[in-house]
Design a protein around this motif. Structure first.
Motif, PDB file in Angstrom:
ATOM      1  N   LEU A 213       0.699  -1.260   0.066  1.00  0.00           N
ATOM      2  CA  LEU A 213      -0.036   0.080   0.134  1.00  0.00           C
ATOM      3  C   LEU A 213       0.932   1.326  -0.081  1.00  0.00           C
ATOM      4  O   LEU A 213       0.407   2.191  -0.622  1.00  0.00           O
ATOM      5  CB  LEU A 213      -1.055  -0.078   1.095  1.00  0.00           C
ATOM      6  N   LEU A 214       1.876   1.193   0.553  1.00  0.00           N
ATOM      7  CA  LEU A 214       2.817   2.490   0.579  1.00  0.00           C
ATOM      8  C   LEU A 214       3.986   2.307  -0.069  1.00  0.00           C
ATOM      9  O   LEU A 214       4.610   3.333  -0.249  1.00  0.00           O
ATOM     10  CB  LEU A 214       3.301   2.583   2.093  1.00  0.00           C
ATOM     11  N   GLY A 215       4.156   1.274  -0.901  1.00  0.00           N
ATOM     12  CA  GLY A 215       5.288   1.040  -1.821  1.00  0.00           C
ATOM     13  C   GLY A 215       4.936   0.793  -3.335  1.00  0.00           C
ATOM     14  O   GLY A 215       4.898   1.576  -4.176  1.00  0.00           O
ATOM     15  N   SER A 216       4.363  -0.424  -3.516  1.00  0.00           N
ATOM     16  CA  SER A 216       3.842  -0.931  -5.080  1.00  0.00           C
ATOM     17  C   SER A 216       2.804  -0.003  -5.373  1.00  0.00           C
ATOM     18  O   SER A 216       2.725   0.504  -6.624  1.00  0.00           O
ATOM     19  CB  SER A 216       3.499  -2.275  -4.903  1.00  0.00           C
ATOM     20  N   PHE A 217       1.939   0.356  -4.533  1.00  0.00           N
ATOM     21  CA  PHE A 217       0.572   1.114  -4.917  1.00  0.00           C
ATOM     22  C   PHE A 217       0.825   2.399  -5.770  1.00  0.00           C
ATOM     23  O   PHE A 217       0.668   2.976  -6.774  1.00  0.00           O
ATOM     24  CB  PHE A 217      -0.576   1.147  -4.070  1.00  0.00           C
ATOM     25  N   PRO A 218       1.576   3.250  -4.595  1.00  0.00           N
ATOM     26  CA  PRO A 218       1.857   4.781  -5.193  1.00  0.00           C
ATOM     27  C   PRO A 218       3.026   4.650  -6.411  1.00  0.00           C
ATOM     28  O   PRO A 218       3.064   5.487  -7.200  1.00  0.00           O
ATOM     29  CB  PRO A 218       2.541   5.311  -4.142  1.00  0.00           C
TER      30      PRO A 218
END
Length: 307
Positions: free
Chosen positions: A134-139
């Motif tokens: 959520l804080l790495g791949s998604f953005p």
């Protein structure tokens, strides 16, 4: 080994069920299931698993490593493109370059990474996978990925950028992540706790079935040399390089295993979504998705043995 065999039975079995259903059911079914998982299933599952996970330790480093893996994948793919131009004296189309970069940098750390992590490591360290996604791949997908899609694609307008920004803001997984961090402090009846847990695991199973349904719709194969480059970077080179330095960052044991498994996931469906949005090389995106899932069955034992 027992856990790995059990994972393979569930992983292959559920994906195969989804593949068969995808061939027989109307095309609207995978879309509806995907929407339900996006808006209901995955957010509630995140809340449930957060109640059972350990948030101590250097968990903040998970998204930092995710960003590093994305940038390293993109850089190595760029080098691969330059190498192809140098040795073959041919310049790949911009659309192909864009899809190659996306496939090398964006991993399926949600719908596929979560089930693999839960099966191989357990719920106690699920937050590491959650922070990574959520804080790495998604953005990484919907910021850098969209920027690359806009640069290498031919279909660009203000309305599309508005849609992407809106998708990031209203993403229910991010909202449930914040709510889950607060809700884990609240005591609830045991029967509710059990119900949440059963619901969460059912969502994991449905996520794998959805992957099978989506794979059943992929029927275009091509650009195998470029596919080999992107998959080699995404699923072999990047995990090997960054996995080797995890002990230097103080990450060992189950936490390091979670990070490694997330880094080693095949390309995400987001790469196909971005490719279709900006008119990149859809054939390359499709082929990397399908072959990446198959390759995962071969690489998982490798990583568990090496690390």
């Amino acid at each position: 080994m027992v856990n790995l065999l059990e994972l393979y039975v569930k992983l292959v079995g559920l994906v195969l069920v989804g593949f068969i259903l995808g061939r027989k059911l109307p095309s609207t079914v995978p879309t509806s299931l995907g929407q339900w998982l996006f808006w209901v299933g995955v957010p509630i599952s995140i809340v449930s698993f957060l109640r059972q996970t350990d948030l101590s330790g250097k968990i903040w480093i998970a998204p930092a490593i995710a960003h590093l893996a994305i940038l390293l994948g993109a850089f190595l793919a760029w080098l691969g493109i330059k190498g192809q131009i140098y040795f073959s004296n041919t310049i790949p189309q911009k659309s192909t370059q864009g899809s190659l970069l996306l496939a090398a940098m964006i991993g399926n750390t949600g719908y596929l990474g979560f089930p693999v992590t839960l099966a191989m490591v357990g719920k106690e360290y699920f937050a590491w996978a959650l922070f990574y996604d959520l804080l790495g791949s998604f953005p990484g997908a919907y910021a850098l990925g969209v920027a690359l899609g806009a640069h290498f694609g031919t279909n660009q307008n203000h309305h599309q950028f508005t849609q992407v920004a809106r998708a990031i803001i209203i993403n229910p997984a991010l909202w449930s992540f914040g709510f889950g961090l607060l809700f884990r402090q609240i005591a609830i009846p045991q029967i509710w706790e059990i119900g949440l847990d059963k619901f969460a695991w059912s969502t994991v199973a449905l996520s794998l079935i959805l992957i099978g349904m989506r794979l059943s719709k992929l029927n275009t194969w091509g650009n195998l040399p470029q596919v080999g480059i992107s998959l080699g970077i995404k699923m072999l080179i990047v995990p090997l390089i960054l996995g080797s330095i995890l002990p230097l960052l103080g990450l060992t044991g189950p936490a390091a295993k979670v990070i490694l498994l997330q880094m080693a996931m095949p390309p995400a469906f987001a790469s196909l979504v971005i490719a279709e949005t900006f008119n990149l090389d859809r054939n390359l995106a499709v082929t990397t998705l399908a072959l990446g899932v198959i390759l995962l069955l071969l690489t998982l034992p490798l990583w568990l043995w090496l690390f």
